[in-house]
Design an enzyme around this catalytic site. Sequence first.
Site, PDB file in Angstrom:
ATOM      1  N   LYS A 175       0.850  -1.190   0.000  1.00 38.14           N
ATOM      2  CA  LYS A 175       0.000   0.000   0.000  1.00 38.14           C
ATOM      3  C   LYS A 175       0.884   1.238   0.000  1.00 38.14           C
ATOM      4  O   LYS A 175       1.613   1.499   0.944  1.00 38.14           O
ATOM      5  CB  LYS A 175      -0.932   0.043   1.207  1.00 38.14           C
ATOM      6  CG  LYS A 175      -2.007   1.097   0.981  1.00 38.14           C
ATOM      7  CD  LYS A 175      -2.596   1.659   2.250  1.00 38.14           C
ATOM      8  CE  LYS A 175      -1.821   2.774   2.874  1.00 38.14           C
ATOM      9  NZ  LYS A 175      -1.751   4.032   2.110  1.00 38.14           N
ATOM     10  N   GLU A 245      10.940   1.572   9.455  1.00 36.20           N
ATOM     11  CA  GLU A 245      11.879   2.662   9.144  1.00 36.20           C
ATOM     12  C   GLU A 245      11.121   3.956   9.344  1.00 36.20           C
ATOM     13  O   GLU A 245      10.176   4.247   8.602  1.00 36.20           O
ATOM     14  CB  GLU A 245      12.307   2.588   7.700  1.00 36.20           C
ATOM     15  CG  GLU A 245      13.094   1.355   7.377  1.00 36.20           C
ATOM     16  CD  GLU A 245      13.592   1.468   5.962  1.00 36.20           C
ATOM     17  OE1 GLU A 245      12.821   1.199   5.050  1.00 36.20           O
ATOM     18  OE2 GLU A 245      14.741   1.881   5.797  1.00 36.20           O
ATOM     19  N   CYS A 279      13.919  11.508   4.967  1.00 31.07           N
ATOM     20  CA  CYS A 279      14.036  11.167   6.395  1.00 31.07           C
ATOM     21  C   CYS A 279      15.402  11.542   6.952  1.00 31.07           C
ATOM     22  O   CYS A 279      15.526  11.842   8.128  1.00 31.07           O
ATOM     23  CB  CYS A 279      13.750   9.689   6.606  1.00 31.07           C
ATOM     24  SG  CYS A 279      14.730   8.630   5.537  1.00 31.07           S
ATOM     25  N   GLU A 378      10.173  16.677  13.357  1.00 30.65           N
ATOM     26  CA  GLU A 378      10.374  16.617  11.911  1.00 30.65           C
ATOM     27  C   GLU A 378       9.476  17.642  11.251  1.00 30.65           C
ATOM     28  O   GLU A 378       8.270  17.647  11.502  1.00 30.65           O
ATOM     29  CB  GLU A 378       9.921  15.238  11.413  1.00 30.65           C
ATOM     30  CG  GLU A 378      11.019  14.300  11.069  1.00 30.65           C
ATOM     31  CD  GLU A 378      10.506  13.086  10.298  1.00 30.65           C
ATOM     32  OE1 GLU A 378       9.402  12.602  10.580  1.00 30.65           O
ATOM     33  OE2 GLU A 378      11.243  12.630   9.421  1.00 30.65           O
TER      34      GLU A 378
HETATM   35  P1  NAD Z   1       2.924   8.399   7.382  1.00 33.43           P
HETATM   36  O1  NAD Z   1       3.391   7.643   8.566  1.00 33.43           O
HETATM   37  O2  NAD Z   1       1.892   9.444   7.587  1.00 33.43           O
HETATM   38  O3  NAD Z   1       2.325   7.402   6.284  1.00 33.43           O
HETATM   39  C1  NAD Z   1       3.093   6.324   5.791  1.00 33.43           C
HETATM   40  C2  NAD Z   1       2.153   5.279   5.224  1.00 33.43           C
HETATM   41  O4  NAD Z   1       1.367   4.738   6.283  1.00 33.43           O
HETATM   42  C3  NAD Z   1       1.158   5.802   4.193  1.00 33.43           C
HETATM   43  O5  NAD Z   1       1.005   4.831   3.187  1.00 33.43           O
HETATM   44  C4  NAD Z   1      -0.117   5.967   5.010  1.00 33.43           C
HETATM   45  O6  NAD Z   1      -1.302   5.882   4.237  1.00 33.43           O
HETATM   46  C5  NAD Z   1      -0.007   4.780   5.935  1.00 33.43           C
HETATM   47  N1  NAD Z   1      -0.760   4.895   7.184  1.00 33.43           N
HETATM   48  C6  NAD Z   1      -1.128   6.017   7.848  1.00 33.43           C
HETATM   49  N2  NAD Z   1      -1.782   5.688   8.989  1.00 33.43           N
HETATM   50  C7  NAD Z   1      -1.818   4.335   9.046  1.00 33.43           C
HETATM   51  C8  NAD Z   1      -2.325   3.390   9.980  1.00 33.43           C
HETATM   52  N3  NAD Z   1      -2.938   3.789  11.085  1.00 33.43           N
HETATM   53  N4  NAD Z   1      -2.163   2.079   9.730  1.00 33.43           N
HETATM   54  C9  NAD Z   1      -1.508   1.658   8.627  1.00 33.43           C
HETATM   55  N5  NAD Z   1      -1.023   2.505   7.684  1.00 33.43           N
HETATM   56  C10 NAD Z   1      -1.155   3.824   7.901  1.00 33.43           C
HETATM   57  O7  NAD Z   1       4.246   8.989   6.701  1.00 33.43           O
HETATM   58  P2  NAD Z   1       4.358   9.925   5.423  1.00 33.43           P
HETATM   59  O8  NAD Z   1       3.880  11.289   5.799  1.00 33.43           O
HETATM   60  O9  NAD Z   1       3.771   9.254   4.244  1.00 33.43           O
HETATM   61  O10 NAD Z   1       5.943   9.943   5.177  1.00 33.43           O
HETATM   62  C11 NAD Z   1       6.803  10.790   5.853  1.00 33.43           C
HETATM   63  C12 NAD Z   1       7.442  10.080   7.031  1.00 33.43           C
HETATM   64  O11 NAD Z   1       8.164   8.930   6.583  1.00 33.43           O
HETATM   65  C13 NAD Z   1       8.466  10.934   7.742  1.00 33.43           C
HETATM   66  O12 NAD Z   1       8.301  10.776   9.122  1.00 33.43           O
HETATM   67  C14 NAD Z   1       9.797  10.350   7.282  1.00 33.43           C
HETATM   68  O13 NAD Z   1      10.881  10.582   8.158  1.00 33.43           O
HETATM   69  C15 NAD Z   1       9.463   8.906   7.176  1.00 33.43           C
HETATM   70  N6  NAD Z   1      10.434   8.203   6.315  1.00 33.43           N
HETATM   71  C16 NAD Z   1      11.368   7.393   6.899  1.00 33.43           C
HETATM   72  C17 NAD Z   1      12.337   6.756   6.109  1.00 33.43           C
HETATM   73  C18 NAD Z   1      13.400   5.858   6.706  1.00 33.43           C
HETATM   74  O14 NAD Z   1      14.089   5.178   5.954  1.00 33.43           O
HETATM   75  N7  NAD Z   1      13.573   5.827   8.024  1.00 33.43           N
HETATM   76  C19 NAD Z   1      12.327   6.953   4.735  1.00 33.43           C
HETATM   77  C20 NAD Z   1      11.356   7.781   4.180  1.00 33.43           C
HETATM   78  C21 NAD Z   1      10.407   8.404   4.979  1.00 33.43           C
END
Ligand code: NAD
Length: 484
Positions: A175, A245, A279, A378
Amino acid sequence: MSADILHFINGQSRPSADGSTFGTSEPATGRPLATVALGGAADVDAAVSAAAAAGERDDWRRLPPAERARLLRNLADIVRGEAESIAVTEARDSGHPIEDARADVAICAEILEYYSTLPENIRGTTYAEQPGFLTTSRREPYGVVAAIAPWNFPFFFAVTKTGPALATGNTVVLKMAEQTPLTAVMFGELCHRAGFPPGVVNIVNGDAKTGAALVAHPGISKITFTGSTEVGTAIQRAGVNCHLELGGKTANIVTAHADLETAARASVHQAFFNAGQVCTAGSRLLLAEEIADEFLEMFLRATEDVVVGDPLNSATQMGSLVSHEHRDSVERAIATAVAEGASIAIGGRRLAQQPEGAFLEPTVLDGVTPAMAAAQQEIFGPVVSVLRYRDLDEAVRIANGTAYGLAATVWSTRLDEAIELTDRLEAGIVWTNAPFRDHAHVPYEGHKASGRGEEGGLETIREFTKLKVNYLAHRAQPSPWGTP
Ligand code: NAD
């Protein structure tokens, strides 16, 4: 409205069972791009059932490792062949500059080639011999892996969330984030063209509710999640084996002994690449007091040179943010920083020449102190917080003084200083004099609130397989209680 972008389940494109849809738009122009099928519980169930059935079928379960490797190499070739259409779709759906999107797709093909080396490296162990026994272990796939990805590098995460699971013999339901669904659906179709059997790779489009339904599905044996610490922490409570991650707040430490000019230019790239939606973006700039003013001037000059604009223009270095909603949240974070006493040294405004797009100028906040929100949370946008330190002890205290522990950068030409900082920093990656290095064969892992589990390298095999030990007696062993 009927969807023009469908789910990809069991080797076929399908609308949602209840016909639900959502829209995705081009953040650089604000114009709608596509209507996408919105997955509900029934679609998640169909995808998980297809993945579970595919995992049981001999065309996947009994596929020799060399064949799995061949499928991954095929996929890498097909990705290269479709590189331009993937990159253009990515740039339009996410606001990524086109040259960065092209580079990402090329890297994805290389990463898939690396994953193709994993199937034949999955190994067990033979243990010290006990008389009459052969004791061995092997690594087995979990089964159905739920892969949940963020929006900041959509195609890259479709590849890196799915590839290792496939290399190790699992099946996958992916997803993508609701903001950027388009290239993931392309990825599902490319997997099909590469020869992965139906049901091995499934894509369900949708939002947080879709993700929650996937996490809660009893047919899931493993979750691999990249996204925010907040959502990752909630997912962890679901009680399924999780690979996470999560977020970061990278400290980019410039010591008094740094090569200042080189560090300034590279730090601007580390801060504003992909509009800071990375990130590991160098979002906290920690400057030694002796060089702080001189360095900041260089950094601001280099920031002025960043070419911001149309993601489809090859000269663009920084495109739009992923959405107007996200741009608004970054603006709120800047306003909070100013209310807390920081000052805007440069940037902070929308782009006058692109009023419809989700653009924001590269922004530098000066006078940030460690307790401020801009130093702790962040922002995930083109915003850098500048903090000053007196000595290395203070640099370490500030750098380690957040909940996160993803990455850190050190700029110093003195070996003793660089090594001391590397020892003392709480981070899964420390870059010394060269930020953003990242290779598929080198693993990494977020510390503290930044994650759990390793990604990349041969360590991937451990992450996506479970251990099974076998005590094999040469002949049936009598019970220790004897026979009455
Ligand atoms: P997010 O956590 O809001 O969403 C990530 C994914 O989770 C999306 O597909 C979203 O639809 C889904 N999601 C949201 N709520 C959910 C739930 N309750 N249950 C299951 N799935 C759910 O993150 P984002 O805004 O899409 O991305 C940015 C974040 O990702 C930042 O915090 C960034 O640091 C992190 N990130 C980390 C890495 C790493 O390698 N550590 C890499 C890229 C991004």
